[in-house]
Design a protein around this motif. Structure first.
Motif, mmCIF file in Angstrom:
data_model
loop_
_atom_site.group_PDB
_atom_site.id
_atom_site.type_symbol
_atom_site.label_atom_id
_atom_site.label_comp_id
_atom_site.label_asym_id
_atom_site.label_seq_id
_atom_site.Cartn_x
_atom_site.Cartn_y
_atom_site.Cartn_z
ATOM 1 N N LYS A 155 0.840 -1.194 0.000
ATOM 2 C CA LYS A 155 0.000 0.000 0.000
ATOM 3 C C LYS A 155 0.882 1.254 0.000
ATOM 4 O O LYS A 155 1.952 1.287 0.613
ATOM 5 N N SER A 156 0.417 2.291 -0.675
ATOM 6 C CA SER A 156 1.221 3.499 -0.837
ATOM 7 C C SER A 156 1.519 4.177 0.491
ATOM 8 O O SER A 156 2.612 4.747 0.677
ATOM 9 N N ASN A 157 0.576 4.162 1.439
ATOM 10 C CA ASN A 157 0.844 4.821 2.724
ATOM 11 C C ASN A 157 1.883 4.079 3.553
ATOM 12 O O ASN A 157 2.388 4.602 4.545
ATOM 13 N N LEU A 158 2.226 2.849 3.162
ATOM 14 C CA LEU A 158 3.329 2.123 3.790
ATOM 15 C C LEU A 158 4.681 2.597 3.255
ATOM 16 O O LEU A 158 5.694 2.511 3.959
ATOM 17 N N GLY A 193 2.819 1.184 -10.437
ATOM 18 C CA GLY A 193 2.290 2.209 -9.551
ATOM 19 C C GLY A 193 0.832 2.525 -9.888
ATOM 20 O O GLY A 193 0.488 2.688 -11.068
ATOM 21 N N ASP A 194 -0.025 2.593 -8.857
ATOM 22 C CA ASP A 194 -1.454 2.871 -9.043
ATOM 23 C C ASP A 194 -1.887 3.947 -8.049
ATOM 24 O O ASP A 194 -1.405 3.995 -6.912
ATOM 25 N N THR A 195 -2.826 4.789 -8.474
ATOM 26 C CA THR A 195 -3.367 5.834 -7.615
ATOM 27 C C THR A 195 -4.892 5.726 -7.585
ATOM 28 O O THR A 195 -5.491 4.910 -8.303
ATOM 29 N N ASP A 196 -5.516 6.589 -6.770
ATOM 30 C CA ASP A 196 -6.969 6.694 -6.811
ATOM 31 C C ASP A 196 -7.371 7.691 -7.902
ATOM 32 O O ASP A 196 -6.519 8.137 -8.688
ATOM 33 N N ASP A 197 -8.636 8.055 -7.940
ATOM 34 C CA ASP A 197 -9.122 8.920 -9.019
ATOM 35 C C ASP A 197 -9.170 10.393 -8.639
ATOM 36 O O ASP A 197 -9.589 11.226 -9.447
ATOM 37 N N LEU A 198 -8.735 10.736 -7.428
ATOM 38 C CA LEU A 198 -8.726 12.142 -7.042
ATOM 39 C C LEU A 198 -7.561 12.861 -7.713
ATOM 40 O O LEU A 198 -6.455 12.323 -7.784
ATOM 41 N N PRO A 199 -7.773 14.087 -8.179
ATOM 42 C CA PRO A 199 -6.669 14.824 -8.802
ATOM 43 C C PRO A 199 -5.594 15.179 -7.774
ATOM 44 O O PRO A 199 -5.886 15.344 -6.584
ATOM 45 N N ARG A 257 -4.587 2.952 -3.924
ATOM 46 C CA ARG A 257 -3.265 3.589 -3.901
ATOM 47 C C ARG A 257 -2.244 2.534 -3.464
ATOM 48 O O ARG A 257 -2.145 2.195 -2.282
ATOM 49 N N ARG A 258 -1.484 2.044 -4.407
ATOM 50 C CA ARG A 258 -0.615 0.901 -4.110
ATOM 51 C C ARG A 258 0.538 0.826 -5.113
ATOM 52 O O ARG A 258 0.509 1.454 -6.172
#
Length: 277
Positions: A155-158, A193-199, A257-258
């Motif tokens: 996870k990205s926050n890790l 790398g993957d993100t969410d849909d928020l700008p 987000r990962r």
């Protein structure tokens, strides 16, 4: 009896009764001389051996010292003096020895190819279960496998702060362990790398494409820095185009987000040939 006769008797008593047999003991000096020469040779060879030891050549030193000791042992064996005994042996046992059986031919064993994908999955799973069990239980780390890939999801926050692409200290420690395993069982690796849909809300970033690509590149750079072959690993950013779940709330966005390390199960010399040849 006259004094002259007495002196004559004394001279006769002082003389030996008989002369020693001719040739007895005249060759005994050869034994002492041979031993002296052998020990003198051993002395100089030992000096040469010490010079080899000072030079650091331990193998030559061992061989030379063994030769010296063998020479000294040979020197104490009897030395034949005179004509050698020539004749036929009393029995055939002295000349007929049992034949030495031929040595068994050396068979080189073929190296057993390691099951790279299974070993990678097993090793990564063992490290996660033993050291990161809490993170695995909370979903921060997950490992799965498919027909062609071993997938390690982080996870990205890790790994990063919010909206950041520089690795945290905890992320560096984790990637160091992952790099050690990937070096032991090399295979091509795609870092996704993957993100969410928020700008994005940062002046340094243009879009989620930019953020996802920089995050995967940071992971690749750390793995290469820790010893991975740069020809076998590459980053790729998918922005928000590959969501794990629908972006309906903050919890689902956090799941999307990962960073995923996709480790191939197929053999390849480098990632470029694996992808395009």
């Amino acid at each position: 009896m006259s004094s002259g006769a007495s002196r004559g008797n004394r001279r006769r008593r002082g003389q030996p009764d008989s002369a020693p047999p001719e040739g007895q003991g005249k060759d005994r000096w050869i034994l002492s001389y041979a031993d002296f020469i052998t020990l003198l040779f051993a002395f100089f060879v030992a000096l040469y051996s010490l010079s080899l030891k000072n030079a650091g050549d331990s193998k030559k030193l061992t061989e030379t010292l063994n030769g010296v000791f063998d020479a000294v042992q040979l020197s104490v064996k009897p030395i034949n003096i005179g004509e050698p005994v020539i004749g036929e042996p009393q029995t055939d046992d002295a000349v007929e020895a049992p034949p030495i059986p031929p040595a068994a031919p050396l068979v080189e064993e073929e190296p057993v190819a390691a099951d790279v994908p299974s070993n990678v999955f097993t090793m990564l799973n063992q490290v996660i279960e033993s050291q990161y069990q809490g993170l695995q239980a909370s979903g921060q780390i997950a490992i799965t496998e498919s027909a062609n890939w071993v997938n390690l999801e982080l996870k990205s926050n890790l790994l990063f702060g919010s909206g950041e692409y520089e690795l945290s200290n905890e992320a560096v420690a984790l990637l160091m362990q992952i790099a050690v395993i990937l070096q032991r069982y090399p295979s091509v690796v795609l870092v996704e790398g993957d993100t969410d849909d928020l700008p994005v809300s940062s002046d340094r970033l243009i879009s989620n494409w930019h953020l996802s690509s920089l995050r995967s590149a940071s992971v690749v750079e750390e793995l290469v820095y820790r010893g991975m072959d740069p020809n076998t690993v590459a980053p790729i950013g998918f922005s928000s185009t590959n969501p794990k779940v629908r972006n309906t709330n903050e919890y689902s966005r956090q799941q999307n987000r990962r960073v995923v390390l996709r480790i191939s199960k197929q053999e390849a010399v480098n990632l470029h040939d694996y992808l395009f040849n």
